[in-house]
Design an enzyme around this catalytic site. Structure first.
Site, PDB file in Angstrom:
ATOM      1  N   GLY A 203       0.820  -1.219   0.000  1.00  0.00           N
ATOM      2  CA  GLY A 203       0.000   0.000   0.000  1.00  0.00           C
ATOM      3  C   GLY A 203       0.851   1.265   0.000  1.00  0.00           C
ATOM      4  O   GLY A 203       2.030   1.250   0.348  1.00  0.00           O
TER       5      GLY A 203
ATOM      6  N   ARG B 113      -2.345   8.236   4.022  1.00  0.00           N
ATOM      7  CA  ARG B 113      -2.670   9.008   5.215  1.00  0.00           C
ATOM      8  C   ARG B 113      -1.423   9.479   5.973  1.00  0.00           C
ATOM      9  O   ARG B 113      -1.503  10.335   6.846  1.00  0.00           O
ATOM     10  CB  ARG B 113      -3.572   8.173   6.135  1.00  0.00           C
ATOM     11  CG  ARG B 113      -4.971   7.982   5.594  1.00  0.00           C
ATOM     12  CD  ARG B 113      -5.742   6.876   6.333  1.00  0.00           C
ATOM     13  NE  ARG B 113      -5.387   5.537   5.871  1.00  0.00           N
ATOM     14  CZ  ARG B 113      -5.908   4.403   6.348  1.00  0.00           C
ATOM     15  NH1 ARG B 113      -6.794   4.443   7.319  1.00  0.00           N
ATOM     16  NH2 ARG B 113      -5.527   3.230   5.865  1.00  0.00           N
TER      17      ARG B 113
ATOM     18  N   ALA C  13      41.754  26.840  29.202  1.00  0.00           N
ATOM     19  CA  ALA C  13      40.514  27.262  28.529  1.00  0.00           C
ATOM     20  C   ALA C  13      40.804  27.825  27.144  1.00  0.00           C
ATOM     21  O   ALA C  13      41.791  28.527  26.937  1.00  0.00           O
ATOM     22  CB  ALA C  13      39.814  28.311  29.380  1.00  0.00           C
TER      23      ALA C  13
END
Ligand code: UD1
Ligand code: CA
Length: 459
Positions: free
Chosen positions: A14, A18, A381
């Site tokens: 199918g 939908r 950092a």
């Protein structure tokens, strides 16, 4: 052991209008596995002699996507109904078997339920799987006589208002001896509201032949919910996730909220693992003892050792994290990351194809790519490994106990010797010797008697 007397036919031709999607319906997924693959996997668990999948709409896409599945593909050229689809498979099934028909859009049916249908199939007749639905809208209803004996199935579009009030529905799953099944399928008509050959007429033909029709009722009706639209797809995803989460809770996994946990794959986990809300685990994930995973974290195909803490909002992919490491919050570990014991990756740090040695820390705002860090390294950092020259990727090697000052760029290929210190703000383009301070930075100047400009007074 193969059940030589069982053939399984799965209907998947199918279009699935939908769904309102360009993707064929049966290729939509629940927990990352397509609907059709789920049905095939459940079918495989019954060890049938053969699995035949009927496809039509978008069949090339379906067959190439699922080429790895051990099934035989049969084509239904025109989608003339579920009964017509099943009939296309019949020349391919073995006549001395039972044939079980499944729908490719019903992915969560359990093998126990299918076993019950197979076992209830009469020698001379058919067995149907039925269920009681609170909301039977759109489904085929089961009609019974005053004694509760099965009469027939009526499709929603052919049903009277009274019939529409019935809550007992047909799941689409039916089993019968193959030769009988074939005869009934050949005799189906299409005199109905949709002009289709309905599989649902089959039991009526069986009764007309004086054969038995048995019905098996599902204990958990939601298993049989077919997926026709996106709302049902979402509902079944949640049902699947909830069932999976409940099973994991019973196996001892702590989920802060089982409604806010998604597993799209398989996990192995140790004792006292705690998972906070909105965590997604994908592929194969292994979690050691006492692992903690913070909220909003995604982990894909990774191995996480004992006592690891992954804080909130991290993404971990194809990585291996040894015991006692800490990751995050807001860290991204990309494929090929290896964190050795006690390593720490902090916030806004990205690591790719790199090994971070035992006890080493990359705590803030860094990119570590194609790098190998020794033990007890500290990366300040804002440090970046410049691993890409626009064409090729290059390696950065950082020795044990190295300290890299903040805001350093390490232009690869480059090696920093053990025990070295790199001064903050350096752009390192050459190898750095062991145990020395290396820095690369302009001298600081002071401009004397300089005055900050003043805003002109407005009047
Ligand atoms: C079907 C049943 C209904 C049942 C419901 C359960 C029929 C006529 N109706 O309705 O009684 O309650 O499932 O979920 O059987 N397919 C084909 N070829 C076709 C038509 C469909 O292969 O020509 C396949 C679809 O791909 C799908 C399955 O059959 O996987 C079911 O078809 P669908 O149109 O979804 O049937 P429903 O309307 O859900
Ligand atoms: Ca359906």
């Amino acid at each position: 052991m193969t059940n030589a007397h069982l053939n399984i036919v799965i209907l998947a031709a199918g279009q699935g209008k939908r769904m309102r999607s360009a993707i064929p319906k049966v290729l939509h997924t629940i927990a990352n596995v397509s609907l059709l693959e789920r049905v095939v996997n459940t079918a495989l668990s019954l060890n049938p002699q053969k699995i035949i999948v009927v496809c039509g709409h978008e069949r090339e896409t379906i067959q190439s996507t699922l080429a790895h599945l051990p099934v035989e593909w049969v084509v239904q050229e025109k989608q003339l109904g579920t009964g017509h689809a099943a009939l296309q498979a019949m020349p391919h099934v073995q006549s001395d078997s039972k044939t079980l028909i499944l729908f490719g859009d019903g992915p969560l049916i359990s093998s126990d339920s299918l076993q019950a249908v197979i076992q209830s199939t009469p020698k001379n007749g058919t067995a149907l799987l039925v269920a009681d639905f609170k909301d039977p809208c759109g489904l085929g209803r089961v009609l019974r006589d005053n004694n509760g004996l099965f009469l027939r199935i009526v499709e929603e579009k052919d049903a009277s208002p009274e019939e529409l009030r019935l809550k007992e529905i047909f799941t689409g799953i039916v089993c019968a001896p193959t030769t009988q099944m074939e005869q009934w399928l050949q005799r189906l008509g299409n005199h109905n509201a949709q002009g289709e050959y309905y599989l649902t007429e089959l039991p009526s033909l069986a009764l007309a032949d004086g054969c038995a029709v048995t019905t098996v009722r599902l204990q958990h009706p939601q298993e049989a919910q077919g997926i026709n639209d996106k709302k049902q797809l979402a509902q079944q995803e949640r049902y699947f996730q909830r069932s999976q989460a409940e099973a994991l809770l019973l196996q001892g996994l702590t989920l802060r909220d089982p409604n806010r946990f998604d597993l799209r794959g398989v996990i192995q986990f140790g004792v006292d693992v705690v998972i906070d809300i909105n965590v997604i685990l994908e592929g194969k994930v292994r979690l050691g003892d006492r692992v903690q995973i913070g909220a909003n974290t995604v982990i894909r195909n990774s191995i996480i050792g004992d006592d690891v803490i992954i804080k909130e909002n991290c993404i971990v992919e194809d990585s291996h994290i040894d015991r006692n490491c800490t990751v995050g919050p807001f860290a991204r570990l990309r494929p090929g990351t290896v964190l050795k014991e006690r390593a720490g990756i902090g916030n806004f740090v990205e690591v790719k194809k790199s090994t971070v040695g035992v006890g080493s820390k990359v705590n803030h705002l860094s990119y570590i790519g194609d790098a190998t860090l020794g033990t007890d390294v500290n990366i300040g950092a804002g440090t970046i490994t410049c691993n890409y020259d626009g064409v090729n990727k290059h390696q950065t090697i950082i020795g044990d106990r190295v300290f890299i000052g903040s805001d350093t760029q390490l232009v690869a290929p480059v090696t920093v010797g053990a025990g070295a210190t790199v001064g903050a703000g350096s752009t390192i383009t050459k190898d750095v010797p062991e145990n020395q301070l290396t820095l690369c930075r302009k001298q600081q100047v002071v401009v004397e008697n300089w005055e900050r400009p003043q805003k002109e007074e407005e009047n």
